[in-house]
Scaffold this motif. Structure first.
Motif, PDB file in Angstrom:
ATOM      1  N   ASP A 168      -1.554   6.240   4.363  1.00 32.65           N
ATOM      2  CA  ASP A 168      -2.217   5.427   3.796  1.00 32.65           C
ATOM      3  C   ASP A 168      -3.418   5.198   4.094  1.00 32.65           C
ATOM      4  OD1 ASP A 168       0.229   3.960   2.326  1.00 32.65           O
ATOM      5  OD2 ASP A 168       0.559   3.413   4.354  1.00 32.65           O
ATOM      6  N   ASP A 169      -4.140   6.129   5.033  1.00 30.72           N
ATOM      7  CA  ASP A 169      -5.428   6.075   5.501  1.00 30.72           C
ATOM      8  C   ASP A 169      -6.551   6.315   4.540  1.00 30.72           C
ATOM      9  OD1 ASP A 169      -4.481   5.305   7.854  1.00 30.72           O
ATOM     10  OD2 ASP A 169      -5.124   7.327   9.120  1.00 30.72           O
ATOM     11  N   ASP A 170      -6.447   7.092   3.422  1.00 32.79           N
ATOM     12  CA  ASP A 170      -7.475   7.264   2.413  1.00 32.79           C
ATOM     13  C   ASP A 170      -7.568   6.056   1.536  1.00 32.79           C
ATOM     14  OD1 ASP A 170      -7.864   9.893   3.119  1.00 32.79           O
ATOM     15  OD2 ASP A 170      -6.314  10.883   1.592  1.00 32.79           O
ATOM     16  N   ALA A 171      -6.717   5.304   1.200  1.00 36.70           N
ATOM     17  CA  ALA A 171      -6.662   3.927   0.528  1.00 36.70           C
ATOM     18  C   ALA A 171      -7.345   2.923   1.646  1.00 36.70           C
ATOM     19  CB  ALA A 171      -5.256   3.490   0.341  1.00 36.70           C
ATOM     20  N   LEU A 172      -6.971   3.140   2.835  1.00 41.83           N
ATOM     21  CA  LEU A 172      -7.735   1.989   3.837  1.00 41.83           C
ATOM     22  C   LEU A 172      -9.311   2.350   3.728  1.00 41.83           C
ATOM     23  CD1 LEU A 172      -7.807  -0.104   5.798  1.00 41.83           C
ATOM     24  CD2 LEU A 172      -7.067   1.455   7.516  1.00 41.83           C
ATOM     25  N   LEU A 173      -9.392   3.722   3.873  1.00 38.30           N
ATOM     26  CA  LEU A 173     -11.022   3.978   4.040  1.00 38.30           C
ATOM     27  C   LEU A 173     -11.694   3.735   2.926  1.00 38.30           C
ATOM     28  CD1 LEU A 173     -10.560   7.470   6.077  1.00 38.30           C
ATOM     29  CD2 LEU A 173     -11.802   5.462   6.741  1.00 38.30           C
ATOM     30  N   GLU A 174     -11.082   3.829   1.630  1.00 35.85           N
ATOM     31  CA  GLU A 174     -11.834   3.388   0.502  1.00 35.85           C
ATOM     32  C   GLU A 174     -12.028   1.966   0.321  1.00 35.85           C
ATOM     33  OE1 GLU A 174      -9.717   4.755  -3.269  1.00 35.85           O
ATOM     34  OE2 GLU A 174      -9.483   6.561  -2.397  1.00 35.85           O
ATOM     35  N   ARG A 175     -11.203   1.110   0.931  1.00 36.67           N
ATOM     36  CA  ARG A 175     -11.320  -0.113   0.868  1.00 36.67           C
ATOM     37  C   ARG A 175     -12.266  -0.694   1.841  1.00 36.67           C
ATOM     38  NH1 ARG A 175      -6.759  -3.883   0.684  1.00 36.67           N
ATOM     39  NH2 ARG A 175      -6.126  -3.073  -0.986  1.00 36.67           N
ATOM     40  N   LEU A 176     -12.442  -0.020   3.091  1.00 33.90           N
ATOM     41  CA  LEU A 176     -13.323  -0.190   4.032  1.00 33.90           C
ATOM     42  C   LEU A 176     -14.616   0.064   3.715  1.00 33.90           C
ATOM     43  CD1 LEU A 176     -11.511   0.946   7.504  1.00 33.90           C
ATOM     44  CD2 LEU A 176     -11.917  -1.618   6.612  1.00 33.90           C
ATOM     45  N   HIS A 177     -14.811   1.351   3.080  1.00 40.79           N
ATOM     46  CA  HIS A 177     -16.072   1.756   2.509  1.00 40.79           C
ATOM     47  C   HIS A 177     -16.536   0.670   1.536  1.00 40.79           C
ATOM     48  CE1 HIS A 177     -19.114   3.845   0.298  1.00 40.79           C
ATOM     49  NE2 HIS A 177     -19.003   4.965   1.579  1.00 40.79           N
ATOM     50  N   ALA A 178     -15.761   0.124   0.747  1.00 42.39           N
ATOM     51  CA  ALA A 178     -16.390  -0.644  -0.410  1.00 42.39           C
ATOM     52  C   ALA A 178     -16.636  -2.148   0.110  1.00 42.39           C
ATOM     53  CB  ALA A 178     -15.132  -0.876  -1.570  1.00 42.39           C
ATOM     54  N   LEU A 179     -15.928  -2.611   1.045  1.00 50.20           N
ATOM     55  CA  LEU A 179     -16.207  -3.855   1.985  1.00 50.20           C
ATOM     56  C   LEU A 179     -17.698  -3.562   2.776  1.00 50.20           C
ATOM     57  CD1 LEU A 179     -12.671  -4.823   3.199  1.00 50.20           C
ATOM     58  CD2 LEU A 179     -14.259  -5.859   1.372  1.00 50.20           C
ATOM     59  N   ALA A 180     -17.729  -2.555   3.303  1.00 50.42           N
ATOM     60  CA  ALA A 180     -19.133  -2.096   3.803  1.00 50.42           C
ATOM     61  C   ALA A 180     -20.103  -2.102   3.273  1.00 50.42           C
ATOM     62  CB  ALA A 180     -18.713  -0.862   4.883  1.00 50.42           C
ATOM     63  N   TRP A 181     -20.104  -1.323   2.246  1.00 49.05           N
ATOM     64  CA  TRP A 181     -21.469  -0.682   1.468  1.00 49.05           C
ATOM     65  C   TRP A 181     -21.412  -1.313   0.049  1.00 49.05           C
ATOM     66  CZ3 TRP A 181     -25.253   1.861   3.593  1.00 49.05           C
ATOM     67  CH2 TRP A 181     -24.736   2.598   4.933  1.00 49.05           C
TER      68      TRP A 181
END
Length: 191
Positions: free
Chosen positions: A11-24
């Motif tokens: 699930d890490d790719d989905a988590l990283l996508e979510r974190l990236h969207a929240l961060a940037w």
């Protein structure tokens, strides 16, 4: 919002996508806009992360390595925002440098967390969030410097609580809009 209680590396790719969207992303989640920069610091090169690991003496969890190299070098995330792995990061308009996970250990008078705990972010007042770099699943730890009483025979490690079963779980809680304190406070209430 709810989320499955057990996420895996798959699930890490989905988590990283979510974190990236929240961060940037526009209007990203900033829990404390007065203490956080307007966005993360630029991502690090793999060589920068490896240099930090040599200083710490432990390899970072793969998920955390990806966050620092794919999203940013701190300045976003749960609580006051993830600490940087680079000293001297200063957001525009700030008088002091951003927290550096590598220097927190060196700034502790008296008692310092072991090097196998990586500082993630502050929790307010005397509380700090850490991730264990050596325990299975890298649990997130909450340390309260005022959470122990020497007069009762307690020692600094008595201020430590397991706050989340894993770094992945802690980050998903935040990314899903949850409160990272819920599980930590439940654990504290059970003591």
């Amino acid at each position: 919002m709810t989320h499955p209680t057990h996420r895996t590396a798959a699930d890490d790719d989905a988590l990283l996508e979510r974190l990236h969207a929240l961060a940037w992303g526009a209007g990203g989640v900033v829990p404390y806009p007065t203490v956080m920069p307007k966005g993360p610091f630029p991502p690090l090169a793999a060589a920068d992360v490896e240099r930090a690991e040599r200083k710490i003496g432990y390899r970072l969890p793969d998920l955390l390595r990806r966050i620092y190299t794919e999203i940013g070098d701190g300045g976003f995330g749960p609580e006051g925002g993830l600490a940087s792995l680079t000293e001297g990061r200063r957001p525009p308009g700030y008088l002091a440098d951003w927290h550096c996970a590598l220097t927190v250990h060196d700034q502790r008078p008296g008692w310092a967390p072991p090097r196998s705990w990586l500082y993630l972010t502050g929790g307010g007042c005397t509380m700090e969030w850490y991730v264990s770099l050596i325990a299975v699943d890298q649990p997130v730890l909450l340390y309260d410097a005022d959470g122990w009483e020497p007069d009762w025979g307690q020692e600094p490690h008595d201020g430590l609580r397991y706050a989340a079963s894993s770094l992945r779980h802690w980050l998903w809680t935040w990314a899903d809009g949850g409160n990272v304190w819920d599980e930590a406070l439940q654990v504290i209430g059970e003591d």
